[in-house]
Design an enzyme around this catalytic site. Structure first.
Site, PDB file in Angstrom:
ATOM      1  N   HIS A   1       0.847  -1.198   0.000  1.00  0.00           N
ATOM      2  CA  HIS A   1       0.000   0.000   0.000  1.00  0.00           C
ATOM      3  C   HIS A   1       0.885   1.252   0.000  1.00  0.00           C
ATOM      4  O   HIS A   1       1.969   1.259   0.594  1.00  0.00           O
ATOM      5  CB  HIS A   1      -0.931   0.011   1.217  1.00  0.00           C
TER       6      HIS A   1
ATOM      7  N   GLU B   1      -4.145   2.164  -7.081  1.00  0.00           N
ATOM      8  CA  GLU B   1      -4.510   3.265  -6.192  1.00  0.00           C
ATOM      9  C   GLU B   1      -3.555   4.434  -6.425  1.00  0.00           C
ATOM     10  O   GLU B   1      -2.457   4.463  -5.837  1.00  0.00           O
ATOM     11  CB  GLU B   1      -4.401   2.811  -4.736  1.00  0.00           C
TER      12      GLU B   1
HETATM   13  P1  13P Z   1      -9.647   6.117   0.779  1.00  0.00           P
HETATM   14  O1  13P Z   1     -10.812   5.393   0.178  1.00  0.00           O
HETATM   15  O2  13P Z   1      -9.891   6.568   2.190  1.00  0.00           O
HETATM   16  O3  13P Z   1      -9.120   7.220  -0.100  1.00  0.00           O
HETATM   17  O4  13P Z   1      -8.456   5.044   0.909  1.00  0.00           O
HETATM   18  C1  13P Z   1      -8.222   4.196  -0.168  1.00  0.00           C
HETATM   19  C2  13P Z   1      -7.212   3.201   0.193  1.00  0.00           C
HETATM   20  O5  13P Z   1      -6.070   3.525   0.489  1.00  0.00           O
HETATM   21  C3  13P Z   1      -7.617   1.792   0.225  1.00  0.00           C
HETATM   22  O6  13P Z   1      -6.512   1.000   0.432  1.00  0.00           O
END
Ligand code: 13P
Length: 251
Positions: free
Chosen positions: A100, A170
């Site tokens: 992450h 992400e």
């Molecule tokens: P948010 O949905 O709070 O932006 O976070 C996304 C995330 O990092 C999921 O791993």
């Protein structure tokens, strides 16, 4: 819920560093009573302290997968503060979030370590969820496809093509309270670039400021197979509502 072909869509949440045991159990108990739409695989990723408590309510083999937010690549040993894949398995986790952006940014997670952790997860039959994403500078430089493809290549180095691995795209600039939600146009090229990287089709989940307002549009992006959500799913009602949107968009 998964069959040989795998679920048609995924909806998951990481609770990051939130929730007491009581809050985690309360959330899990609500999920245990939901009739999940067919074809959708829900998963929750509690903090390490709550994995076992949540997995007692949502046991392995049931409709909701439980995951861990990180684990070490070694099976055991003198690694103070760390937990291993066999330990998270023992606690009931069957999915492992790896790489992450918050771990890459704050805890020295490198592509090399991500790869070691992917291999560790696969060694123990835990499904790796590999998180990748470019930062704002890389996006501004037009390097998103290149950066993210290289992260995926590094994560999967030496991993058999047949291994089941989930990808979560992400973009760093879209995550968290300071994030700007991505538009479908922002993500379409990156998703297309990684969904079949190396000739193997892999599910791609989108994450970063997902909400009830943008979930359907993001799910409509070709090759997006699900959503990975933080804040909008920290209340159980949000998670259930997002699961319904994912189900609707994947039929
Ligand atoms: P948010 O949905 O709070 O932006 O976070 C996304 C995330 O990092 C999921 O791993």
């Amino acid at each position: 819920m998964s069959d040989d072909a795998g679920p048609s869509a995924w909806i998951g949440t990481s609770w990051k560093m939130t929730k007491t045991l009581a809050q985690a159990r309360e959330y899990a108990r609500v999920l245990a009573d939901v009739s999940w739409p067919s074809g959708v695989q829900p998963f929750v990723v509690p903090p390490a302290t709550a994995i076992a408590a949540v997995a007692e309510i949502l046991p392995p083999g049931g409709p909701v997968l439980v995951g861990a937010q990180d684990a070490h690549w070694e099976d055991e040993g003198a690694w103070t503060g760390e937990i291993s894949v066999p330990q998270v398995w023992d606690a009931g986790a069957r999915l492992l979030e790896i790489g992450h952006s918050e771990r890459r940014a704050h805890f020295g997670e490198t592509d090399e370590r991500v790869n070691l952790k992917v291999r560790a997860a696969l060694r123990h039959g835990v499904l790796p969820l590999v998180c990748v994403g470019e930062d704002a500078e890389q996006r501004a430089a037009g390097a998103a496809v290149e950066v993210v493809s290289s992260q995926v290549r590094a994560a999967l180095a030496g991993v058999p093509e047949t291994a089941r691995v989930l990808l979560a795209y992400e973009p760093v600039w879209a995550i968290g309270s300071g994030g700007r939600p991505a538009s479908p146009d922002d993500i379409v090229d990156v998703v297309a670039a990684i969904a079949d990287l190396g000739g193997t089709a892999r599910p791609v989940l989108y994450g970063g400021s997902v909400s009830l307002d943008n979930a359907a549009a993001l799910m409509a992006v070709p090759r997006v197979n699900g959503l990975f959500v933080g804040r909008s799913a920290w209340q159980v009602e949000g998670f259930i509502a997002l699961a319904a949107i994912v189900a609707e968009c994947s039929t």
